[in-house]
Design an enzyme around this catalytic site. Structure first.
Site, PDB file in Angstrom:
ATOM      1  N   GLU A  98       0.794  -1.229   0.000  1.00  0.00           N
ATOM      2  CA  GLU A  98       0.000   0.000   0.000  1.00  0.00           C
ATOM      3  C   GLU A  98       0.827   1.281   0.000  1.00  0.00           C
ATOM      4  O   GLU A  98       0.282   2.368   0.080  1.00  0.00           O
ATOM      5  CB  GLU A  98      -0.955  -0.003   1.216  1.00  0.00           C
ATOM      6  N   GLY A 210      -6.886  -0.182  15.701  1.00  0.00           N
ATOM      7  CA  GLY A 210      -7.313  -1.204  16.668  1.00  0.00           C
ATOM      8  C   GLY A 210      -8.663  -0.923  17.303  1.00  0.00           C
ATOM      9  O   GLY A 210      -8.974  -1.440  18.372  1.00  0.00           O
ATOM     10  N   ASP A 332     -19.497   1.481  11.126  1.00  0.00           N
ATOM     11  CA  ASP A 332     -18.048   1.498  10.888  1.00  0.00           C
ATOM     12  C   ASP A 332     -17.672   2.604   9.907  1.00  0.00           C
ATOM     13  O   ASP A 332     -16.802   2.431   9.061  1.00  0.00           O
ATOM     14  CB  ASP A 332     -17.559   0.124  10.369  1.00  0.00           C
ATOM     15  N   TRP A 421      -8.960   4.169   2.360  1.00  0.00           N
ATOM     16  CA  TRP A 421      -7.648   4.821   2.565  1.00  0.00           C
ATOM     17  C   TRP A 421      -6.969   5.171   1.253  1.00  0.00           C
ATOM     18  O   TRP A 421      -6.025   5.963   1.238  1.00  0.00           O
ATOM     19  CB  TRP A 421      -6.722   3.914   3.382  1.00  0.00           C
ATOM     20  N   HIS A 644     -11.093 -11.330   6.525  1.00  0.00           N
ATOM     21  CA  HIS A 644     -11.369 -11.943   5.222  1.00  0.00           C
ATOM     22  C   HIS A 644     -12.659 -11.435   4.577  1.00  0.00           C
ATOM     23  O   HIS A 644     -12.976 -11.842   3.467  1.00  0.00           O
ATOM     24  CB  HIS A 644     -11.396 -13.468   5.355  1.00  0.00           C
ATOM     25  N   MET A 683      -1.030 -15.700   9.578  1.00  0.00           N
ATOM     26  CA  MET A 683      -2.265 -16.393   9.941  1.00  0.00           C
ATOM     27  C   MET A 683      -1.938 -17.266  11.158  1.00  0.00           C
ATOM     28  O   MET A 683      -1.621 -18.450  11.041  1.00  0.00           O
ATOM     29  CB  MET A 683      -2.748 -17.224   8.738  1.00  0.00           C
TER      30      MET A 683
HETATM   31 CA    CA Z   1     -13.148   0.768  11.567  1.00  0.00          CA
END
Ligand code: CA
Length: 720
Positions: A98, A210, A332, A421, A644, A683
């Protein structure tokens, strides 16, 4: 502008002739000034005068206004068709890439997934050094949206890096050796950093992520030389008895219940912008914890400063103003998206504005000094609000979008947002903002409060995305097709509040943008292309194969009189029909650098290295039971969806499980999920988070069931 002034060149050449003859490593580009190669000699004066060095890309956003606009014109509409690959660098991770390449004093600095830094000779592509902070791969479990990093900052010979595990590191620009390293977070808490550090007045400013994992958001400033903290601003009120401030005490009145027990959220995980004209530093904050407002603050409250843009005095870190875009956010709707300042002629007079295209689908223009709202027009489909009230700044909400326990809602945009973003850019020549727009929707229903259990290692949204009520809503006439609908590059007029053109992406997926003074917009896509568009009309001018999905934004620079364009590629799996050609990276992650007449070629022969993601949706037959799917769906939402994607559809740069070759073998699936055999890839084992071995098997069957359903839908679409 990019052509070297002959007279100046000869003067510089004379001036450095002696040190060169003595073997000095002086770098003599007319664009980059008389700094030694690798000097990374950025300071306040040089960054403020970045336009005097159009051949340098000094910081991720290029200039403090973060317009990602380049004054370079050597590559123009007449010759862009001759752009070819000058050089490329293979990247050795298979996660999302990114970062925006920073190019200063002849050296290019990039970051890759897992917060690793690489420095290249920006002309030849020779790798000069690399640095790996050796992040514990278990941190990947609490990185909501992949183990990515968006780039470095250069300042007075040092390169600054935010690390996934919460460290902030200063590296020597020439050698890549650590100068200092500090921990900006409590390492016992599930904080992560993926953001670009911003260098302002000798300070490094950085936030963290977070908000879904029990974290309390804050932004800090550190002395760039010593790493000593100068100030810190918390974004939500403290637990009782903890240190507080007047503005946090005001914010406390907008909360109910024992919200501090969940951390509060409102992390500032991407944008930070310093404006020299106002001496303010701005940043956006994310969601509260949980997403469901009735769990985090029962009985009401706007929950400041979640989903807000905050302006601080950059010298002191003291609060100046805030604007909450989404009071009592339930969806969100992080407001962490890239911020940008610009001078726009609005209503007949010049205004110095702050702008943002947040997840919500409404494009905001504020007075940069006062925060007064100038406009907030809709740039993408949104059903959660009909408009923004310019007097109060509050959205006029659609009550149907407020879901609850046993009260389902289809809401758009989905948590991925109408824009996330992925950097947008602005051209003062065209007056347009170039936004990677995504159209998507999701179903919401609230988890009953007595069923909500907080766990710092998993996603804590307090919502469910699959239920009988949601399924029923999607079956109703007029309901949108579920999930990701489409995406496009949009040219937006921020003064008129209108779309001017759009270039649709062949496959769903956003990709960052850059615009140049020759009116060319550069951006990638998720079909394996890097493209150039006419900034005025949106006409496609050029494209080159990337062999990978592209999410990052490009940058451009000049060395030796030649203009280069650089882009990082690689995210999620591979584009349709693409084979793996990079032995080091399953998603063909690479740094690609183009110039006029470039003749380098990417390899086309399949490389060694097993791919764990197939390029086509071809799952094994479903052999499980309905009960397994229902149980698996619940477990998936709780444990897997955060990374995911909801309904097993990847919406981030992490691989889409429906395409996973692990679906062909339950023992191999269990090895990864329970035994952690891919822990080195991020993972980590979920054994401690799962009630039983059956839970892993149920999720396995749920994903296979989803993959088969989606395959059938795709086939039905094709035969229509
Ligand atoms: Ca968020």
């Amino acid at each position: 502008m990019n052509k070297p002034n002959r007279r100046n060149v000869s003067i510089i050449a004379l001036a450095i002739a002696v040190p060169l003859a003595l073997g000095g490593a002086f770098f003599a580009s007319a664009q980059n000034g008389p700094h030694a190669k690798g000097a990374a000699a950025v300071d306040a004066a040089r960054q403020l005068a970045a336009d005097k060095e159009p051949g340098t890309w000094m910081s991720a956003g290029r200039t403090y206004d973060e317009q990602r606009y380049s004054p370079l014109t050597a590559i123009d509409k007449g010759n862009v068709s001759k752009l070819g690959l000058a050089w490329y660098g293979d990247i050795d991770t298979e996660r999302g890439q990114e970062s925006t390449p920073v190019v200063v004093d002849g050296v290019m600095y990039i970051t890759t997934a897992w917060s690793m830094v690489k420095a290249y000779d920006a002309r030849t592509g020779e790798k000069l050094w690399e640095y790996d902070p050796k992040v514990d791969r278990a941190v990947g479990q609490v990185a909501c949206c992949d183990v990515v990093n968006r780039g470095v900052a250069a300042w007075k010979g040092k390169i600054y890096l935010g690390v996934l595990d919460g460290r902030l590191i200063a590296l020597d620009g020439k050698s890549g050796k650590v100068v200092w390293s500090i921990q900006t977070t409590d390492p016992k808490q599930p904080y992560t950093i993926t953001q670009v550090p911003r260098l302002v007045k000798g300070m490094v400013i950085i936030g963290n992520a977070g908000a879904e994992y029990t974290c309390r958001g804050y932004v800090s400033a550190y002395d760039a030389e010593s790493g000593k903290m100068k100030w810190r601003f918390y974004t939500v009120p403290a637990a009782p008895g903890e240190p507080t401030t007047p503005e946090l005490e005001k914010a406390r009145k907008t909360w109910n219940g024992e919200f501090w027990k969940f951390g509060g959220g409102a992390t500032a995980w991407d944008s930070i912008l310093y404006d020299p004209k106002t001496n303010l530093v701005y940043f956006g904050t994310g969601n509260g914890l949980s997403w469901a407002p009735d769990i985090r603050s029962p009985g009401g409250g706007d929950n400041l400063f979640t989903a807000s843009v905050i302006a601080l005095n950059v010298d002191t870190g003291k609060y100046v103003w805030h604007r909450q875009l989404v009071p009592r956010d339930a969806w969100d709707y992080d407001v962490t998206n890239p911020l940008m300042t610009a001078d726009l002629k609005i209503g007949g007079r010049m205004r110095h504005v702050l702008m943002q295209a947040p997840k919500t689908g409404f494009y905001y223009v504020w007075d940069a000094k006062t925060g007064a709202l100038i406009s907030a027009e809709q740039f993408a489909p949104a059903n959660w609000a009909t408009k923004i009230d310019l007097k109060t700044g509050r959205p006029v909400e659609n009550p149907a979008a407020r879901y609850g326990v046993n009260k389902a809602a289809i809401v758009y945009p989905a948590p991925l947002g109408a824009h996330n973003w992925h950097p947008m850019s602005y051209s003062p020549r065209t007056g347009l903002v170039y936004i990677p727009v995504t159209e998507n929707n999701t179903g919401f229903e609230q988890t009953p409060p007595d069923k909500f259990k907080i766990n710092a290692r998993t996603y804590n949204t307090g919502t469910i995305s699959t239920s009988a009520g949601i399924t029923k809503l999607y079956a109703e006439p007029g309901a949108p097709p579920r999930g990701n609908v489409k995406s496009y590059l949009q040219a937006w007029d921020p003064v008129a509040g209108k779309e001017v053109w759009r270039a649709p992406n062949p496959e769903f997926g956003p990709s960052g943008t850059m615009v140049t003074a020759s009116d060319i917009v550069f951006s990638g896509n998720w079909s394996g292309e890097f493209l150039a568009f006419d900034a005025k009309s949106g006409a496609k001018l050029w494209s080159a194969p990337t062999q990978a999905n592209v999410v990052a934004a490009p940058s451009t620079y000049v060395i030796g009189g030649e203009q280069y364009v650089a882009i990082l590629v690689g995210a999620r799996g591979l584009p349709k029909g693409q084979v793996r050609t990079n032995a080091l990276s399953a998603n063909n992650s690479r740094l690609l650098v183009f110039k006029l007449g470039g003749t380098a070629k990417l390899p086309t022969t399949p490389s060694s290295g097993a791919s764990t993601i197939s390029a086509t949706l071809n799952p094994p037959l479903f052999t499980g039971t309905n009960e397994q799917v229902i149980d698996g769906q619940g477990s998936y939402s709780r444990l897997c969806a955060g990374c995911h994607g909801a309904a097993a559809i990847a919406d981030k740069s992490i691989p889409d499980l429906r395409y996973s070759t692990l679906l062909r073998s339950l023992p191999e699936w269990n090895n990864v999920v329970l035994e952690g055999t891919r822990a080195n890839k991020g993972m980590a084992s979920f054994r401690s988070l799962m009630g039983s071995r059956e839970e892993s098997e149920n999720i396995f069957n749920y994903v296979i069931s989803q993959a088969n359903k989606d395959k059938a839908t795709e086939e039905a679409k094709r035969s229509r």
